[in-house]
Design an enzyme around this catalytic site. Structure first.
Site, PDB file in Angstrom:
ATOM      1  CG  HIS A 305       4.144  -6.083   6.104  1.00 19.92           C
ATOM      2  ND1 HIS A 305       4.043  -6.804   7.267  1.00 19.92           N
ATOM      3  CD2 HIS A 305       4.677  -6.900   5.175  1.00 19.92           C
ATOM      4  CE1 HIS A 305       4.518  -8.012   7.041  1.00 19.92           C
ATOM      5  NE2 HIS A 305       4.915  -8.109   5.780  1.00 19.92           N
ATOM      6  CG  ASP A 362       6.570  -8.032  -2.634  1.00 25.97           C
ATOM      7  OD1 ASP A 362       7.532  -8.767  -2.870  1.00 25.97           O
ATOM      8  OD2 ASP A 362       5.570  -8.395  -1.988  1.00 25.97           O
TER       9      ASP A 362
HETATM   10  N1  CMC Z   1      -2.964   0.705  -0.874  1.00 25.16           N
HETATM   11  C1  CMC Z   1      -4.004   1.439  -0.428  1.00 25.16           C
HETATM   12  N2  CMC Z   1      -4.588   1.274   0.775  1.00 25.16           N
HETATM   13  C2  CMC Z   1      -4.089   0.314   1.558  1.00 25.16           C
HETATM   14  C3  CMC Z   1      -3.002  -0.492   1.177  1.00 25.16           C
HETATM   15  C4  CMC Z   1      -2.426  -0.254  -0.097  1.00 25.16           C
HETATM   16  N3  CMC Z   1      -1.377  -0.980  -0.513  1.00 25.16           N
HETATM   17  N4  CMC Z   1      -2.714  -1.378   2.157  1.00 25.16           N
HETATM   18  C5  CMC Z   1      -3.600  -1.130   3.123  1.00 25.16           C
HETATM   19  N5  CMC Z   1      -4.427  -0.111   2.772  1.00 25.16           N
HETATM   20  C6  CMC Z   1      -5.483   0.496   3.580  1.00 25.16           C
HETATM   21  C7  CMC Z   1      -6.738  -0.361   3.604  1.00 25.16           C
HETATM   22  O1  CMC Z   1      -7.618  -0.015   2.564  1.00 25.16           O
HETATM   23  C8  CMC Z   1      -7.280  -0.047   4.975  1.00 25.16           C
HETATM   24  O2  CMC Z   1      -7.879   1.196   4.911  1.00 25.16           O
HETATM   25  P1  CMC Z   1      -9.224   1.470   5.794  1.00 25.16           P
HETATM   26  O3  CMC Z   1      -8.767   1.388   7.228  1.00 25.16           O
HETATM   27  O4  CMC Z   1      -9.674   2.835   5.381  1.00 25.16           O
HETATM   28  O5  CMC Z   1     -10.205   0.396   5.428  1.00 25.16           O
HETATM   29  C9  CMC Z   1      -6.028   0.102   5.831  1.00 25.16           C
HETATM   30  O6  CMC Z   1      -5.004   0.540   4.916  1.00 25.16           O
HETATM   31  C10 CMC Z   1      -5.587  -1.180   6.519  1.00 25.16           C
HETATM   32  O7  CMC Z   1      -5.435  -2.168   5.515  1.00 25.16           O
HETATM   33  P2  CMC Z   1      -5.739  -3.692   5.709  1.00 25.16           P
HETATM   34  O8  CMC Z   1      -6.195  -4.270   4.402  1.00 25.16           O
HETATM   35  O9  CMC Z   1      -6.598  -3.905   6.911  1.00 25.16           O
HETATM   36  O10 CMC Z   1      -4.303  -4.215   6.042  1.00 25.16           O
HETATM   37  P3  CMC Z   1      -3.885  -5.717   6.118  1.00 25.16           P
HETATM   38  O11 CMC Z   1      -2.950  -5.820   7.245  1.00 25.16           O
HETATM   39  O12 CMC Z   1      -5.074  -6.601   6.119  1.00 25.16           O
HETATM   40  O13 CMC Z   1      -3.170  -5.942   4.710  1.00 25.16           O
HETATM   41  C11 CMC Z   1      -1.552  -6.002   3.036  1.00 25.16           C
HETATM   42  C12 CMC Z   1      -1.810  -5.946   4.542  1.00 25.16           C
HETATM   43  C13 CMC Z   1      -0.058  -6.209   2.779  1.00 25.16           C
HETATM   44  C14 CMC Z   1      -2.319  -7.200   2.425  1.00 25.16           C
HETATM   45  C15 CMC Z   1      -2.045  -4.679   2.403  1.00 25.16           C
HETATM   46  O14 CMC Z   1      -1.324  -3.601   2.932  1.00 25.16           O
HETATM   47  C16 CMC Z   1      -1.975  -4.696   0.888  1.00 25.16           C
HETATM   48  O15 CMC Z   1      -2.916  -5.155   0.233  1.00 25.16           O
HETATM   49  N6  CMC Z   1      -0.825  -4.193   0.311  1.00 25.16           N
HETATM   50  C17 CMC Z   1      -0.671  -4.269  -1.131  1.00 25.16           C
HETATM   51  C18 CMC Z   1      -0.208  -5.660  -1.524  1.00 25.16           C
HETATM   52  C19 CMC Z   1       1.224  -5.912  -1.139  1.00 25.16           C
HETATM   53  O16 CMC Z   1       2.100  -5.096  -1.390  1.00 25.16           O
HETATM   54  N7  CMC Z   1       1.484  -7.096  -0.584  1.00 25.16           N
HETATM   55  C20 CMC Z   1       2.829  -7.534  -0.214  1.00 25.16           C
HETATM   56  C21 CMC Z   1       3.007  -7.634   1.261  1.00 25.16           C
HETATM   57  S1  CMC Z   1       4.740  -7.797   1.725  1.00 25.16           S
HETATM   58  C22 CMC Z   1       5.163  -9.348   1.137  1.00 25.16           C
HETATM   59  C23 CMC Z   1       4.517 -10.407   1.903  1.00 25.16           C
HETATM   60  O17 CMC Z   1       4.840 -10.599   3.094  1.00 25.16           O
HETATM   61  O18 CMC Z   1       3.679 -11.113   1.327  1.00 25.16           O
END
Ligand code: CMC
Length: 430
Positions: A305, A362
């Protein structure tokens, strides 16, 4: 004197006001920085940008705190109902008995769809995604009562809000029934909000569905947990669209589109697809976790998140509810066991620990919805139903702000610099 920040660029210094919220969150107000210095700030993805001042929801991601209008999420999930929480998010206070009764009556009066609207459903192919249908139908709905499109008075706004919250539930149920080729089931005025949704989805003309109170409660709780979440992608979209003075329906329809994406509300559907994919391939949890770590295009859906870096308080409540609902329905879902195991393995793995990745809202909500019989394509629609109060409250906040301006971020341009137009004959390539 109020606290200030100083920004030094070369030999110039600029003084910037510090804004402090009621929970002592501090922000540097850069609103006048460009005028003073010609500089803008750059924050791709808005990871550290406060886009507004809001009174609706407080989140402390480091400590896993979520409160609507000051009330902790666990207390609301335990004691409130979705209509009451909706009122709270939109209007700022827990409603009195009379206020809640009036709001519920307004929802009941507005629960049916205009016959003209019902015809719209026939225009969608059965394969249409219900989020696309929901967004289109919310826009179409606006056409049927234009007086509610720009509600300046509180009375009109309350009706517009009740109408929207009530009708999205009916739209969701009709789109489900239509896609399945089943007759549409009309709402029942004697049922509460969530029981009525289940009735419209699962009753048949000669076989009424009697919702189990525990099942109703579990879904109502899912709606409460989704009611608002401050400046996420869809809510910011609603505020952005609303800031142009677009009407409530157009703004919320845009929010539905933003929520549809798999990184946002679409994640609940993706979690179940991820788990069923593992099951079908016979892939072990350990092997999948390794793939997630090796291949950045594979994500552990339902994990991570932008804000929560300790735990998602909604996930904990939903996990407990999940166990309860499955026990009540006497169901054993192998996907629940897989989800538990996946959580266990991931939470011990340095990849997830170091990046502070925990199960989000989720991760378990899909398993509850699956147990209730809600098909996976409808999961994000359920999220949208729950998020309506937040979107409506934020739209109202934008419209009530006397200093409101159209939202208009800036950018750092990094494209081609000026060049002369090249006529077709002079261009290289085919
Ligand atoms: N699986 C694997 N790696 C992950 C995941 C994941 N679910 N989430 C983040 N990472 C890694 C990402 O690859 C990055 O690694 P690195 O630093 O080596 O490049 C690091 O963690 C930081 O990730 P980020 O993409 O910069 O994080 P963000 O804040 O931009 O994204 C997120 C947040 C929710 C989009 C992401 O965690 C994600 O894609 N999760 C899976 C989808 C999901 O469950 N979404 C629902 C969110 S809760 C409901 C809502 O509010 O919408």
């Amino acid at each position: 004197m109020a606290e200030q920040a100083t920004l030094t660029v070369g030999d110039q210094s600029y003084t910037l006001p510090i804004v402090e919220g009621t929970e002592h969150e501090r922000a540097v107000d850069i609103g006048k920085l460009r005028g003073q210095s010609g500089l803008i700030t750059l924050d791709d993805g808005y990871g550290n940008t406060g886009s507004c001042v809001s009174e609706i929801t407080f989140i402390n991601g480091e400590e896993g705190i979520l409160r609507y209008r000051g009330y902790p999420i666990d207390e609301l999930a335990e004691q409130s109902t979705f209509p009451e929480t909706a009122w709270l998010c939109i209007f700022g206070e827990l409603p009195t008995r009379a206020q809640l009764s009036r709001f519920s009556d307004l929802m009941t009066q507005n629960q049916a769809l205009h016959q003209g609207l019902l015809h719209h459903f026939a225009g969608f192919p059965p394969s249409a995604h219900p989020m696309g249908i929901l967004s289109a139908m919310i826009n179409a709905m606006a056409a049927y009562q234009p007086v509610l499109m720009q509600p300046e008075q509180l009375d009109l706004f309350e009706e517009a809000a009740a109408r929207l919250i009530s009708k999205v539930r009916t739209i969701a149920a009709v789109s489900y029934k239509t896609a399945a080729g089943h007759p549409v089931i009309h709402p029942r005025p004697d049922l509460g909000y969530t029981a009525n949704l289940l009735h419209m989805m699962f009753s048949e003309p000669y076989a009424p569905y009697e919702p189990d109170p525990d099942v109703v409660r579990a879904l109502d709780q899912i709606f409460i947990l989704h009611a608002d979440h401050e400046q996420n992608c869809s809510t910011s979209t609603v505020r952005m669209v609303g800031s142009s003075q677009a009407n409530l329906y157009a703004s919320v329809a845009a929010g539905v589109c933003a929520l549809w994406g798999p990184l946002h509300g679409g994640a609940n559907q993706k979690v179940i697809q991820m788990l069923t994919g593992l099951q079908e391939r016979g892939e072990s949890i350990e092997s999948f976790v390794e793939r997630v770590k090796q291949d950045s295009s594979v994500r552990l859906m339902g994990f991570g998140h932008r804000v929560y870096k300790n735990h998602d308080p909604r996930a904990q409540i939903i996990k407990a509810s999940c166990d309860k609902v499955l026990a009540k329905l006497g169901q054993e879902d192998p996907l629940l066991d897989m989800a538990r195991r996946l959580e266990e393995v991931a939470l011990q793995d340095p990849y997830f620990v170091d990046r502070k990745l925990y199960p989000n809202v989720d991760f378990y909500s899909g398993i509850i919805m699956r147990a209730i019989g809600i098909p996976v394509e409808m999961f994000t629609v359920m999220f949208a139903i729950g998020r309506m109060p937040g979107w409506i409250g934020h739209w109202r906040e934008v419209h009530q702000n006397p200093k409101a301006r159209i939202y208009r971020p800036r950018q750092v341009y990094n494209g081609a610099t000026q060049r002369g137009y090249v006529p077709m004959a002079g261009r290289s390539g085919k």
